[in-house]
Design an enzyme around this catalytic site. Structure first.
Site, short mmCIF file in Angstrom:
data_model
loop_
_atom_site.label_atom_id
_atom_site.label_comp_id
_atom_site.label_asym_id
_atom_site.label_seq_id
_atom_site.Cartn_x
_atom_site.Cartn_y
_atom_site.Cartn_z
N ASN A 1 0.66 -1.56 -0.14
CA ASN A 1 -0.13 -0.25 0.36
C ASN A 1 1.15 1.44 -0.12
OD1 ASN A 1 -0.29 -1.29 2.76
ND2 ASN A 1 -1.39 0.82 3.34
N ASP A 2 0.65 2.45 0.88
CA ASP A 2 0.68 3.53 0.96
C ASP A 2 2.52 3.29 0.26
OD1 ASP A 2 -0.97 3.84 2.18
OD2 ASP A 2 -0.40 4.70 3.94
N PHE B 1 4.32 1.55 10.84
CA PHE B 1 3.98 2.04 9.34
C PHE B 1 4.39 3.21 8.57
CE2 PHE B 1 -1.29 1.62 10.85
CZ PHE B 1 -0.90 0.44 10.65
N ARG C 1 -0.40 9.67 12.92
CA ARG C 1 0.08 8.82 12.44
C ARG C 1 1.12 9.41 10.89
NH1 ARG C 1 -4.16 6.19 12.10
NH2 ARG C 1 -5.34 5.73 10.43
N ASP C 2 1.16 8.60 10.32
CA ASP C 2 1.87 8.85 8.95
C ASP C 2 2.77 10.60 9.15
OD1 ASP C 2 0.35 6.96 8.86
OD2 ASP C 2 -1.45 8.21 7.81
N GLU D 1 -4.69 11.16 6.45
CA GLU D 1 -4.16 10.61 6.24
C GLU D 1 -3.02 11.07 6.18
OE1 GLU D 1 -5.43 6.25 7.49
OE2 GLU D 1 -5.26 6.15 5.54
#
Ligand code: FRU
Length: 515
Positions: free
Chosen positions: A55-56, A112, A186-187, A238
């Protein structure tokens, strides 16, 4: 309601994680690995993992002539699960080399999303013997903490590399930024702010962005937050990104905020705000929602760090609604093509326009050009026998009319792309594109507004074997979609319900980046 949505989203992922765990335990993934049928959907000009789940994009940084792309990766299955940072490198943003996994989960949690910076002045002190460190800043997600019902299971940690990203050492004093008891925390995306001589971190916190500053990447102070009452809030915020773009000598700050769900065509999408940033506060010119890409399949996109004034954006080419179910099993999901971002003025408004990176020119073969094409009936874009994917189609007209471009195969499966004058919208219809029944939201017609009110129109379609990226009006309207025909498409036709004249139509076959 919102926290329910957020929990629902994360729970969804953990459900897949559990399913994956059981499949792994019975060795089912090992069997699926030998199944090569998925290769028919393998992108030929986009990055995809050789196998398993992605994913990301994460930690995108340019250093010593190399573009690094890290990404959310689950090495044990092709559905989402405990996250690692996978790695790929490129010298030109077009050809990618798949590298070994670089950052692994540890007792603080799985890895993450996050970013990476080149710490030129060695503010972190991680540099040794004059070697400039690359420092990665990422969220550690503690599953045990989450299962135990705690609220502080997402914390920010550091790792550094002294050998151009080949090997990574985690900082011994992780985490460097602890959750204040907020579940979605997060992120981190970090950049060096020259005027204040500080690092600035943008962090996604439930429904807003927190900005922190630091002198050394190790100690962080909260400066401000933004967004509670701005933009779209159909889901959780996000993967933010904050950076300046030049507009006629003026610095315009772009704040990217990814949102899931709540996108313009449902599910995941990327919104942005334009404004000023003074080292502490982000002040938007407008709190209205702007979308970087109206298609359903561009999410978690952010930009490369350390590329000077040039800002290059890359997204994950899927949508959380169905990413875990798309009909490939050995590998799952890919990235968009890198795009260069610039500010464009339209009337009284300013927008971010996307252009395909110029390096794509390397893949181009000689264009097949037709001029002043009258569309009284659908016509083939080039001789059917010569249609090959991947390809780039460029089309321009001086008098705007309805038109469509249809990709199809012998089984009457088709993907229809076009412009509708009555609604002043571009559209991509994948309702009859092939395999669609793996998720109820997949078979849909997606639309996007046109932002200019002039009779000239230009459109570029970058088409890979299972994806299409539409850039209209010099990149003011962008749409990305994925599709899965049962047999490869082998025809492209252009048509119109009106007597439209296409001034110039170009078909350019592109070389695969993997050969
Ligand atoms: C966005 C996201 C991030 C998170 C990561 C987990 O797609 O949900 O917020 O860090 O994926 O894989």
């Amino acid at each position: 309601m919102r926290s329910y949505l957020i929990l629902g989203m994360l729970k969804g992922k953990f459900f897949f994680g559990i399913v994956a765990f059981f499949l792994d335990s019975f060795g089912l993934y090992a069997q699926i690995d030998t199944n090569i049928k998925d290769e028919q959907y393998r992108p030929l000009i986009h990055f995809s993992p050789k196998e398993k789940w992605v994913n990301d994009p994460n930690g995108m940084v340019y250093h010593n002539g190399i573009y690094h792309l890290f990404y959310q990766y689950h090495p044990n299955s092709s559905v989402w699960g405990p996250m690692h940072w996978g790695h790929a490198t490129s010298k030109d943003l077009v050809h990618w080399k798949r590298e070994p996994i670089k950052i692994f989960p540890d007792s603080l949690g799985t890895i993450f999303s996050g970013s990476a910076v080149v710490d030129k002045n060695n503010t972190s002190g991680f540099g040794k013997k004059g070697v400039v460190p690359i420092v990665a800043i990422f969220t550690q997600h503690n599953e045990a903490g989450e299962k135990a019902g705690k609220n502080d299971y997402q914390n920010q940690s550091l790792a550094y590399s002294l050998d151009n990203g080949k090997s990574w050492t985690k900082y011994s004093d992780n985490p460097v930024l602890k959750s204040p008891g907020i579940r979605d925390f997060r992120d981190p995306k970090v950049f060096w702010d020259e005027p204040t001589k500080k690092w600035i971190m943008s962090l996604a916190v439930v429904d807003r962005i927190y900005f922190y500053s630091s002198y050394n990447l190790r100690n962080w102070t909260k400066e401000s937050d933004f967004g509670e009452t701005a933009g779209a809030h159909g889901g959780v915020w996000e993967c933010p990104d904050l950076f300046p773009l030049d507009y006629n000598g003026k610095e315009i700050w772009v704040l990217i905020v990814n949102l899931n769900p709540g996108g313009p065509n449902k599910g995941s999408a990327t919104q942005y705000f334009l404004g000023d940033f003074d080292g502490k506060n982000f002040s938007p010119y407008s709190i209205e929602t702007k979308w970087l890409d109206y298609g359903p399949d561009d999410y978690a996109g952010i930009t490369w760090s350390n590329t000077g004034k040039r800002k290059i954006f890359l997204g994950w080419m899927s949508n959380w609604m169905y990413a875990n179910f798309v009909p490939t099993e050995t590998w799952r999901n890919a990235m968009t093509i890198p795009r260069e971002l610039k500010i464009v003025k339209t009337g009284n408004d300013m927008l971010v326009a996307s252009t395909l990176i110029k390096e794509i020119a390397k893949l181009k073969s000689k264009p097949v050009v037709s001029k002043n094409v009258v569309l009284s009936k659908p016509i083939d874009i080039a001789k059917t026998s010569s249609i090959k994917f991947p390809c780039l189609i460029n089309l321009s007209t001086d008098s705007i009319k309805d038109f469509s471009v249809t990709l199809s195969n012998d089984d009457s499966e088709k993907l229809v792309i076009g412009y509708d004058r009555a609604s002043n919208q571009y559209f991509i219809d994948r309702t009859r594109s092939g395999k669609t029944n793996f998720h109820k939201e997949f078979a849909a017609k997606h639309t996007a507004p046109r932002f200019v009110n002039i009779s000239k129109l230009n459109l570029s379609l970058l088409i890979d074997v299972s994806s299409l990226e539409l850039l209209a009006d010099d990149g003011l309207t962008v749409m990305t979609v994925i599709f899965f025909p049962n047999k490869p498409y082998n025809q492209i036709q252009v048509g119109s319900t009106e007597r439209a004249v296409i001034k110039k139509l170009e078909y350019i076959k592109l070389k695969s980046i993997w050969r």
